[in-house]
Design a protein around this motif. Structure first.
Motif, mmCIF file in Angstrom:
data_model
loop_
_atom_site.group_PDB
_atom_site.id
_atom_site.type_symbol
_atom_site.label_atom_id
_atom_site.label_comp_id
_atom_site.label_asym_id
_atom_site.label_seq_id
_atom_site.Cartn_x
_atom_site.Cartn_y
_atom_site.Cartn_z
ATOM 1 N N SER A 227 0.815 -1.205 0.000
ATOM 2 C CA SER A 227 0.000 0.000 0.000
ATOM 3 C C SER A 227 0.853 1.262 0.000
ATOM 4 O O SER A 227 1.741 1.412 0.834
ATOM 5 C CB SER A 227 -0.886 0.001 1.249
ATOM 6 N N ASP B 247 0.219 7.948 -3.512
ATOM 7 C CA ASP B 247 -1.046 7.779 -2.776
ATOM 8 C C ASP B 247 -2.209 7.971 -3.733
ATOM 9 O O ASP B 247 -3.254 7.333 -3.604
ATOM 10 C CB ASP B 247 -1.182 8.834 -1.666
ATOM 11 N N SER C 89 -4.039 4.772 -7.561
ATOM 12 C CA SER C 89 -5.471 4.467 -7.419
ATOM 13 C C SER C 89 -6.139 4.446 -8.793
ATOM 14 O O SER C 89 -5.476 4.589 -9.813
ATOM 15 C CB SER C 89 -6.129 5.541 -6.565
ATOM 16 N N HIS D 40 -4.972 8.812 -11.313
ATOM 17 C CA HIS D 40 -3.988 7.788 -11.703
ATOM 18 C C HIS D 40 -3.237 8.191 -12.971
ATOM 19 O O HIS D 40 -3.342 7.604 -14.017
ATOM 20 C CB HIS D 40 -4.614 6.392 -11.801
#
Lengths: 473, 174
Positions: A157, A243, A247, A253
């Motif tokens: 992550s 972060d 995504s 993105h």
């Protein structure tokens, strides 16, 4: 040995001697705090009180005190987080990258810029920790064995990468800053008249004596730390940008994020350094050390990074269209013309148009203009993060969940509160620590002050070394 | 409690100092140490200070960081509690790179800085054996250890003739 460059302007003006540097920098550490400093601290403490009140509300009543909703789950908090981390970057850039590039103009400003880095990262760290809702469990982000069995944190992550990136960045910056402070603490220790001050600065100076052997190792350490911190500066904001970039949210993105975020971070960081330094040099009478030459150099960096940011905005728009993905296209059209158009155009005005004014030499060398533009850049960079985060989230794939975000007083309170925290820390630093790196300024004095400091009048007249043949400068 | 005596030559110019160091060494006098308010470039060669091996320390500490980070992530997510996350393999090296990089930098910088403090004997104790307080301000101080049979007058002449503005004696209690 004396080098007077016909091209470069002197970095230290006013015909300073080594003793003058010590005197000028130590003056505000040794003197009683002046009234302007006290007033500034008073205002900062009021903001700090707002911070503590807002944090208390957040912790006692929960994250419901913030304006977040089920669609916009991240808003001012992550905006402020990225903004503060970005501001921090200028300090490490000045101390590390400019050290590697042997830029002598960094010496007068690196100390304050690094202090700014440390305090900005502290402010930044407040937001993800408070967003957890239960900050007393913040240690859960660390890979510690737990009572549920050995369930570990998720190393896939980007949010966990952030934990490692920000904490490493903070620790390494702190060490770098502290190593730089050690010789200067020794100077203050040796000048101290009171026993408490002498003991305190003796403790802080780690017993530094200025031995040639120590200096030799010290320079090696500084250079290696700079070498390590340089990729670190680039990696931290790259990871922060991931972060978003890893995504699937339209508008997030994009592969341009890492370089674009790093440029933006340096852009906003330099603006904050300018904001602070223009005030500091005035209040502490350091005009001879932080000269117009320094301001101009920083403005050139702002022009460069501001232009990179401008190109990135246009590239994002182009790629959204060129990708042919309708969600992506909609996200960008919505940014410019949707309900948050004012945020987008504030960002464009502050970040793309204002720094271009620095192409004019007169504006680049005007303190008033630089101060105003630096504030504009800081506002613009805040809006940049707000635009990326809120406009991408408030209209997602399902029109049924489209909402608007509006901050509560607690959102605002925490944000202005962190400014109180930042300025309180900065003011305490400016009072008790030397704001200019004396040792480094002394090291460049002979080559960059424009006046001679040798005792041999012949040497200064003809630019030759007195009775020796060493090649050094 | 032992005490040592030092002869201190005080200089006010770095070029004069460098010259004096060469002359003093050429005269066969061993220099204990030189104190200056900032790093003087070129002094290492003149004083005979060897290049620091701290970069090697930093490299090996960094290597430890890399290995530790990779071992930690591979062990934790690959063997101890394997979970499928986003369809990625348990050991997905690309996803492990950011943490590995950060820990490499962290270990390298802390390892090097801690080594620097230890080998230089720098620690926040109260007792500061500073030879001359002006050496952290604007003077350069060359310290020569006084031993039985050292001719102080000769040393004084040598330092003064090479540009020392003062020659003092200092007793340091250890």
């Amino acid at each position: 040995m004396q080098h007077v460059s016909p091209i470069r302007e002197p970095l230290v003006t006013g015909g300073k001697t080594y003793a003058d540097i010590t005197e000028d920098v130590c003056r505000q550490v040794e003197a009683k705090p002046n009234i302007r400093w006290m007033m500034a601290l008073g205002v900062s403490l009021v903001f700090l009180a707002i911070f503590f009140y807002s944090v208390y509300r957040t912790l006692w009543f929960g994250i419901g005190e913030w304006g977040l909703n089920k669609t916009v789950g991240w808003a001012w908090d992550i905006t402020n987080f990225v903004w503060w981390v970005g501001i921090g970057h200028a300090g490490t850039l000045i101390s590390a990258i400019l050290l590697l590039f042997r830029q002598k103009w960094r010496t007068s400003i690196n100390r304050a810029a690094e202090a700014m880095t440390i305090f900005a990262v502290i402010c930044a760290a407040m937001f993800p920790v408070l967003h957890m809702g239960r900050p007393w469990l913040a240690y859960w982000v660390l890979p510690l064995p737990n009572t549920f069995g050995s369930l570990w944190v998720n190393f896939n992550s980007p949010l966990l990468w952030d934990v490692f990136a920000i904490s490493t960045y903070f620790s390494v910056s702190l060490v770098f800053w502290y190593i730089g402070l050690i010789p200067d603490f020794a100077t203050i220790r040796d000048r101290a008249t009171g026993p408490i001050a002498r003991r305190a600065y003796a403790l802080l100076s780690f017993n530094w004596t200025g031995s040639a052997k120590h200096w030799s190792r010290y320079e090696t350490v500084s250079l290696i730390l700079a070498g390590l911190a340089t990729p670190l500066v680039l990696s931290v904001h790259t990871i922060v940008s991931m972060d978003f970039a890893t995504s699937v949210i339209p508008g997030w993105h994009t592969t341009i994020f890492p370089p674009y975020f790093v440029a933006g971070a340096i852009f906003s960081g330099f603006a904050m350094v300018l904001t602070l330094m223009i005030i500091t040099r005035k209040v502490f009478k350091l005009e001879d050390y932080i000269t117009l030459e320094h301001v101009e150099s920083m403005n050139k960096v702002i022009t460069l990074t501001g232009s990179i940011v401008g190109v990135a905005y246009i590239t994002e728009f182009f790629i959204a269209w060129y990708s042919g993905v309708e969600y992506e296209q909609y996200a960008f059209i919505n940014r410019a013309t949707g309900p948050y158009w004012w945020a987008y155009w504030s960002m464009m005005t502050c970040n793309v148009i204002t720094p271009q004014l620095f192409w004019f030499r007169s504006i680049r060398r005007s303190l008033t203009a630089t101060f105003i533009i630096s504030i504009f850049v800081n506002i613009g960079m805040w809006f940049e993060r707000f635009v990326i985060i809120v406009t991408s989230l408030h209209r997602d794939f399902l029109p049924s969940s489209w909402v608007m975000f509006s901050p509560t007083s607690i959102d605002v309170g925490i944000y202005v509160g962190t400014m109180g925290l930042f300025f309180t820390l900065f003011l305490l630093f400016a009072k008790f620590f030397p704001v200019v790196n004396m040792a480094e300024v002394k090291a460049i004095l002979k080559s960059s002050s424009g006046v001679s400091h040798t005792n041999n009048p012949d040497a200064s007249m003809h630019g030759t070394a007195p009775n020796n043949s060493h090649k050094h400068d | 409690m032992t005490s040592k005596k030092y002869i201190l030559g005080v200089f006010d110019d770095e070029d004069v100092l460098l010259n004096a160091i060469e002359k003093t060494r050429a005269a066969g006098t061993k220099i204990y140490d030189v104190f200056s308010p900032y790093p003087i470039h070129g002094i290492d060669d003149v004083l005979g200070i060897q290049r620091s091996r701290l970069p090697i320390v930093a490299f090996f500490c960094g290597l430890c960081g890399t290995s530790f980070a990779l071992w930690m992530q591979i062990y934790m997510l690959g063997f101890d509690w394997p979970m499928i996350i986003g369809g990625k393999p348990h050991i997905s090296i690309p996803a492990f790179i950011p943490v590995t990089f950060e820990l490499t930098v962290l270990f390298a910088s802390f390892g090097m800085v801690i080594t620097f403090f230890i080998i230089s004997g720098l620690r926040p104790t109260m007792k500061v054996p500073v030879m001359d307080v002006r050496s952290t301000d604007d003077k350069y101080v060359m310290a020569i250890e006084w031993k039985e049979g050292t001719d102080i007058t000769k040393l004084n002449d040598l330092l003064r003739s090479n540009g020392a503005i003062e020659v003092n004696e200092k007793e340091v209690v250890k």
